[in-house]
Design a protein around this motif. Sequence first.
Motif: not given
Length: 214
Positions: A156-173, A175-179
């Motif tokens: 979680a700290a790595l994702l925050r630092r690099l501003q990678v957005v990851v959100v559970p979709d409620g179906r076990g997967g 949603e996330h940005n990509a770059a």
Amino acid sequence: MLRTALAAALLACAGYAGASWLTDDFQVWTAEGARRLEVALQPVPVPEVRIEGPGLPVQPLAAWLHAPGRVTVVDFIYTRCETLCLSLGGVFQQMQRRLQLGGGGGSGAGDGVRLLSISFDGAHDTPDRLAAYARGLGADPALWQFARVPDAHESAALLRRLQVVVVPDGRGGYEHNAALLVLDAHGRLVRVFDLAEQELALNYARHLAAKGGA
């Protein structure tokens, strides 16, 4: 009439000044654009997190990145993803082929550039699962490696630092940005590119590697 024209002119000037301030002199129009400008002006060091993966024993990510003359292009994925991660995999496959062909003016295999796919689904994506996923994509471990951050808090700290957005979709997967994230030999994020800018990302990484990775 004159009063109306003057008021309109004042509103226009105020709008221009506001837009200029909000967009850093019109260099940025979106939050993602602001992120890229900020990274380009001020590189972002990775936090103290540990990674592991196929052929990668547990070790600090910063230490793995710290290799003189080496530059790493990073993406974030999870192996159960059937949408965006497939596009990321396809982009890295094309970049791998370009690196195998060489000719970028760098030293060693890949012109000093390597690829790293980091799973943000560490609880599921064990090293064995990552190895199978890598084989399915035809990843050459000399150029393209896979890893996870086994500790959830560190991930979680790595994702925050690099501003990678990851959100559970409620179906076990998720949603996330990509770059495409370019990290230098000092373990700093120095540039962020769109998926469609893979050639720019690769050329920039090659250029940086030719300068010693910094």
